[in-house]
Enzyme design. Structure first.
Site: not given
Ligand code: AMP
Length: 539
Positions: A185, A330, A439, A444
């Site tokens: 990641t 993760e 912020k 926020w």
């Molecule tokens: P990844 O590890 O590349 O799959 O990215 C994970 C991140 O994607 C999460 O920590 C969120 O910040 C974002 N993410 C995943 N699903 C959503 C969702 N339904 N709405 C908003 N952000 C999301």
């Protein structure tokens, strides 16, 4: 006193053996570079997986070896998922959209022994070959007839490699905690980090995410994972489909192409598809322009980024029910999934949308909490937002070869880096990434809410919001917009459009138009690059 039940290991091998016996005729349909519509079945694919296991063993692979894939979603990648993991090796799926230097970093960090590569990605490997220190050879995912010329050393052809092998193999008795796959990641800072899944975490994730209120995979469904197999095991769908006997449709290199997606849905009877908002935008654009329909498609799961209301409304118009899911690399990845509670269906439209657009409720197996800076747990009132933390048996304990810098907090929770609210019914909503929060005057602002509101304007193709310095409020939001082709929206018009859709003080003072918004390798808006682009901007 211990229970007296069998402790058979939870392994991916058990999924394969089950699907071979119970669902041998379930279809796997793929688009590949060498075949616009390849047809296979679980029976045929798993027979080839046995041949592949023999071939891998002859290539000299040893237990625990990392074997990499650089490939699209198709049946050969499916075979690799099972052949590598069930043999006791680790299937390291590499994202081909990463920068070449990131690919060489992760191949070296993972100490990959062999790379199974789609012909489309050979030029990248040819360029990197000298830097790949541990790689012993490459297997090109194609037939003998389509085998391309390449300057890589020690190259094999996938079909030739497996065709000579026996279709029986004695699978090792694996410890369920042994590693099965590896996915890196990339954070916004530092090198990419490896998440090392186990057989047990993979099986539990499949079981946990396949309830009626969640993925609900079954023999009468046909699924199309448009989420790449190089991104968190295609959200587990490739294992879940085999466990549930669900027909699989793989779009191969065509996953960003609305027309191919619509054709596959219609011709293969896809009922359920999984992907990020960008691919569903591509599908909707194609449907709207061509006047086509997707009548078999009943539902979609959208995750990886927030879902704009305009997208959900567009899908509603095609009778496709969109469900938001949330998770991360993760987390294998799923942690929450959005299915309305029965009484919510009777709510007025706007209230219903407010729930439907949230990231959803916990899946059994995952725990979550929101906390403030001092790690005090915050209320589930839908208003107060805090750092989102999780724990559970399919959540990463530490990153690969970074065991000392434990991914966890001292009390065993994992900090997701997301900021969220959770309402009294348990619906979680991501408001930002910790590092992207704006912020303003000590409060926020949710950049996601502002972006989604702006995306509702008919002249906006894509919108992103970043914080920029402000003399009075420290920071204020700046709206960055890509115009829809052929439209000429005015600043005042766009900003005025937000009035009434978000809190007044969240409305940006300015809006700038760009040709393109930068994206990460997983297709998300790269706020880091956007902030760099506007580093000199201030109110
Ligand atoms: P990844 O590890 O590349 O799959 O990215 C994970 C991140 O994607 C999460 O920590 C969120 O910040 C974002 N993410 C995943 N699903 C959503 C969702 N339904 N709405 C908003 N952000 C999301």
């Amino acid at each position: 006193m211990l229970g007296q039940m069998m402790d058979d290991a939870l392994t991916i091998t058990s999924i394969m053996k089950f699907a071979m016996k119970v669902f041998p005729d379930t279809e796997i349909v793929s688009v590949t570079g060498d075949n616009p519509r390849h047809r296979s079945t679980f029976g045929k694919a798993f027979t080839r997986v046995h041949q592949l296991a023999n071939a891998l063993s002859k290539l000299g692979c040893a237990p625990g070896d990392r074997i990499a894939t650089l490939a699209w979603n198709d049946y050969r990648h499916f075979e690799l998922y099972y052949g590598i993991s069930c043999s006791g090796y680790v299937c390291h799926t590499i994202n081909p959209r990463l920068f070449p230097e990131q690919v060489s970093y992760i191949v070296n960090h993972a100490e990959d022994q062999w790379i199974f590569v789609d012909p489309a990605f050979l030029p990248m490997l040819e360029q990197l070959q000298a830097e790949l220190k541990t790689v012993r050879g490459f297997v090109v995912l194609t037939s003998k007839a389509a085998m391309p010329e390449t300057s890589l050393n020690n190259v094999r052809c996938y079909e030739e490699l497996i065709e000579a092998e026996a279709d029986s193999f004695t699978w090792p008795e694996l410890d369920e905690n042994s590693a099965s796959s590896l996915c890196y990641t990339s954070g916004t800072t530092g090198n990419p980090k490896g998440v090392l899944y186990s057989h047990r975490s993979t099986v539990l994730h499949c079981l946990g995410t396949n309830t009626k209120d969640t993925l609900a995979l079954a023999p009468d469904e046909t699924i199309m994972p448009v989420v790449p197999m190089f991104h968190v095991n295609a959200w587990g769908s490739v294992y879940g489909a085999a466990m549930a006997g669900t027909k699989l449709v793989f779009p191969g290199p065509k996953m960003g192409d609305g027309e191919t997606l619509a054709t596959l849905i219609n011709e293969e009877g896809v009922t359920f598809a999984l992907g990020v908002p960008t691919v569903w935008l591509a599908l909707v654009n194609y449907l709207q322009e061509s006047g086509s329909k997707v009548e078999s498609l009943q539902r979609l799961v959208v995750g990886g980024a927030a879902c704009p209301r305009s997208l959900m409304e567009a899908m509603d118009a095609y009778n496709v029910d969109m469900h938001v899911g949330w998770g991360m690399t993760e987390m294998s990845p799923l942690g929450t999934y959005n299915t309305l509670l029965p009484w919510m269906h009777d709510l007025p439209e706007d209230e219903k949308f407010a729930y439907r657009l949230k990231a959803g409720r916990l899946i059994y197996g995952v725990e979550m909490r929101i906390v403030d800076e001092e790690v005090n747990e915050l209320a589930w009132d839908g208003k107060v937002s805090g750092r989102l933390q999780v724990r559970g048996p399919w959540i990463c304990k530490s990153y690969y070869k970074l065991e000392d810098s434990d991914a966890h907090l001292p009390d065993g929770w994992f900090d997701t880096g997301d900021v969220a609210t959770i309402d009294q019914y348990g619906f979680m909503q991501i408001t930002d990434r910790t590092k992207d929060v704006i912020k303003s005057g000590g409060e926020w602002i949710s950049s996601i809410d502002v972006e989604n509101a702006a995306m509702g304007h008919e002249d906006v193709a894509e919108a992103a919001v970043i914080g920029v310095p402000h003399p009075k409020w420290t920071e204020r939001p700046l709206l960055v917009v890509v115009k829809r082709p052929g439209s000429e929206p005015q600043k005042a018009d766009l900003l005025g459009y937000l009035d009434g859709k978000i809190a007044k003080w969240w409305i940006p003072e300015d809006c700038v138009f760009v040709e393109e918004i930068p994206h990460t390798a997983t297709g998300k808006v790269s706020k880091k690059d956007l902030r760099e682009l506007f580093a000199d901007y201030s109110y």
